[in-house]
Design a protein around this motif. Sequence first.
Motif, short mmCIF file in Angstrom:
data_model
loop_
_atom_site.label_atom_id
_atom_site.label_comp_id
_atom_site.label_asym_id
_atom_site.label_seq_id
_atom_site.Cartn_x
_atom_site.Cartn_y
_atom_site.Cartn_z
N MET A 96 42.85 -9.93 43.06
CA MET A 96 41.86 -9.34 42.15
C MET A 96 42.11 -7.85 41.95
SD MET A 96 38.22 -11.27 42.88
CE MET A 96 38.14 -10.86 44.63
N LYS A 97 42.67 -7.18 42.93
CA LYS A 97 42.99 -5.76 42.77
C LYS A 97 43.98 -5.54 41.63
CE LYS A 97 42.36 -4.56 47.65
NZ LYS A 97 43.05 -4.06 48.89
N HIS A 98 44.78 -6.58 41.31
CA HIS A 98 45.79 -6.47 40.26
C HIS A 98 45.42 -7.28 39.01
CE1 HIS A 98 48.38 -4.45 43.17
NE2 HIS A 98 48.10 -5.42 44.03
N GLY A 99 44.14 -7.58 38.88
CA GLY A 99 43.67 -8.22 37.66
C GLY A 99 43.80 -9.74 37.63
N ASP A 100 44.09 -10.38 38.77
CA ASP A 100 44.20 -11.83 38.83
C ASP A 100 42.95 -12.40 39.53
OD1 ASP A 100 44.82 -14.49 39.05
OD2 ASP A 100 46.78 -14.21 39.98
N PHE A 101 42.05 -12.96 38.73
CA PHE A 101 40.78 -13.48 39.26
C PHE A 101 40.78 -15.02 39.32
CE2 PHE A 101 40.19 -9.53 36.89
CZ PHE A 101 39.66 -8.70 37.89
N SER A 102 41.94 -15.60 39.43
CA SER A 102 42.10 -17.05 39.42
C SER A 102 41.40 -17.69 40.62
CB SER A 102 43.59 -17.43 39.43
OG SER A 102 44.24 -16.89 38.28
N LEU A 103 40.93 -18.90 40.38
CA LEU A 103 40.23 -19.67 41.41
C LEU A 103 41.16 -20.72 41.98
CD1 LEU A 103 37.56 -20.64 42.84
CD2 LEU A 103 37.26 -22.16 40.87
N ARG A 104 41.25 -20.79 43.29
CA ARG A 104 41.99 -21.84 43.97
C ARG A 104 40.99 -22.89 44.45
NH1 ARG A 104 47.09 -23.69 44.15
NH2 ARG A 104 47.85 -21.54 44.34
N LEU A 105 41.14 -24.11 43.93
CA LEU A 105 40.22 -25.20 44.27
C LEU A 105 40.98 -26.26 45.07
CD1 LEU A 105 37.33 -26.27 43.84
CD2 LEU A 105 38.18 -27.44 41.78
N TYR A 106 40.45 -26.61 46.22
CA TYR A 106 41.12 -27.53 47.13
C TYR A 106 40.49 -28.93 47.07
CZ TYR A 106 42.95 -23.17 49.08
OH TYR A 106 43.56 -21.95 49.23
N ASN A 107 41.34 -29.92 47.35
CA ASN A 107 40.90 -31.32 47.47
C ASN A 107 40.06 -31.75 46.26
OD1 ASN A 107 40.57 -33.86 48.58
ND2 ASN A 107 38.86 -33.26 49.89
N VAL A 108 40.71 -31.79 45.13
CA VAL A 108 40.03 -32.11 43.87
C VAL A 108 39.44 -33.52 43.93
CG1 VAL A 108 40.42 -32.53 41.42
CG2 VAL A 108 41.46 -30.54 42.53
N THR A 109 38.22 -33.66 43.39
CA THR A 109 37.55 -34.95 43.32
C THR A 109 37.20 -35.25 41.85
OG1 THR A 109 35.26 -34.17 43.47
CG2 THR A 109 36.49 -34.40 45.55
N PRO A 110 36.84 -36.50 41.53
CA PRO A 110 36.45 -36.80 40.15
C PRO A 110 35.25 -35.97 39.68
CG PRO A 110 36.95 -38.83 41.31
CD PRO A 110 36.99 -37.73 42.34
N LEU A 111 34.39 -35.54 40.59
CA LEU A 111 33.23 -34.74 40.20
C LEU A 111 33.62 -33.34 39.75
CD1 LEU A 111 30.65 -35.71 42.99
CD2 LEU A 111 30.79 -36.57 40.64
N ASP A 112 34.85 -32.93 40.02
CA ASP A 112 35.30 -31.60 39.60
C ASP A 112 35.73 -31.56 38.14
OD1 ASP A 112 34.89 -30.54 42.15
OD2 ASP A 112 36.87 -31.16 42.84
N GLU A 113 35.64 -32.68 37.47
CA GLU A 113 36.01 -32.69 36.05
C GLU A 113 34.90 -31.99 35.27
OE1 GLU A 113 38.53 -35.73 33.64
OE2 GLU A 113 36.48 -36.49 33.78
N GLN A 114 35.08 -30.68 35.11
CA GLN A 114 34.06 -29.80 34.54
C GLN A 114 34.72 -28.71 33.70
OE1 GLN A 114 30.67 -29.92 35.16
NE2 GLN A 114 30.54 -31.33 36.91
N LYS A 115 33.86 -27.98 33.01
CA LYS A 115 34.28 -26.72 32.40
C LYS A 115 33.91 -25.60 33.36
CE LYS A 115 34.00 -27.84 27.45
NZ LYS A 115 35.40 -27.47 27.12
N PHE A 116 34.90 -24.87 33.83
CA PHE A 116 34.70 -23.76 34.77
C PHE A 116 34.77 -22.45 33.98
CE2 PHE A 116 35.91 -27.21 37.42
CZ PHE A 116 35.38 -26.98 38.68
N SER A 117 33.77 -21.61 34.19
CA SER A 117 33.73 -20.31 33.50
C SER A 117 34.05 -19.19 34.49
CB SER A 117 32.36 -20.06 32.88
OG SER A 117 32.08 -21.03 31.90
#
Length: 327
Positions: free
Chosen positions: A94-115
Amino acid sequence: MRLRSPGLLLLLLGALQAADTREQEVRALVGSDVKLSCVFPESPTFDLDDLYVYWQIGAVGHPTTVTYYLSGNSSAGLEDNRYRDRAWLSPDSMKHGDFSLRLYNVTPLDEQKFSCLVFRKSLQLQKILDVVVTLHVAANYSVPVVLAPHGPSEDEELTFTCTSVNGYPKPNVYWINKTDNSVLPEGLQNSTVVLNARGLYDVVSVLRVSRTPSVNVGCCIENVLLHQNLTGLCQTETFTTPEPGNTGSHTDVRRREHGMVLSTLAVLGVAVAVAVATGWVCRSRCPRGSPTRCPAAKPERTFPGASGCGGQGAGVHLTAPASEPLL
């Protein structure tokens, strides 16, 4: 004023003018880890104490917090329970402008729009980044297993069953005539798709076709998201219809064949018995040994004074030599 409540901060941020929203899509397999990208277009260096970073899902006005960062404080204990220990932001990135999210162990419930929402405190909480990432979740279906009817039957229809499990999202199911690779009409099949305990789909499809002498079909499970087609083939089954005029069962045919074999064996047995009996009689009359054992009859001499019929020595009396036993 230092804002510690994520709910109060969201209300405040919702009243601010929205920045241009960028959208992107990501695909991930169930059980895998995925990175949802949210990167500032330039490459400045940020002070973490000057940042408010939010990742959230849900409708506008009623968002659910996935994870967030507030001016040097982590979001431990404040995120939604579904994402606790599964969502992570990198402070160094984040100090270098990368605010990416790391999501572990994806499940079917994670099928979403992430903002992804990023604000700068030094700019009166101006929104500097707004990214929407649509996460599509997929899972490979098992190779379809096709069960075909076995053995002859008098039914007018043949029934085939296709089963495939643990896939996502819902599949398309096709039955194929493998003779010419044509797709069979949907009206011939009845498919059932249900969610199992893992949140994945199981599918069972039943195909009914008219009886023909030979049937060769395949079941195709299509996962559109993965651009994947899995085909299960039944063993080629040949169903023979009885010939016209042949009303006897297979059991009757076998019985007739068995009777013919027994009759042939009986005839051969009688022939062998006759041959053995004939040989035994011959051996009884002419036992093995020297040819002189069965000599020809010899005329005996007539001696003077020997009496015959009427007292005369008039005939020839046949007798065996004295040295041979009489038969």
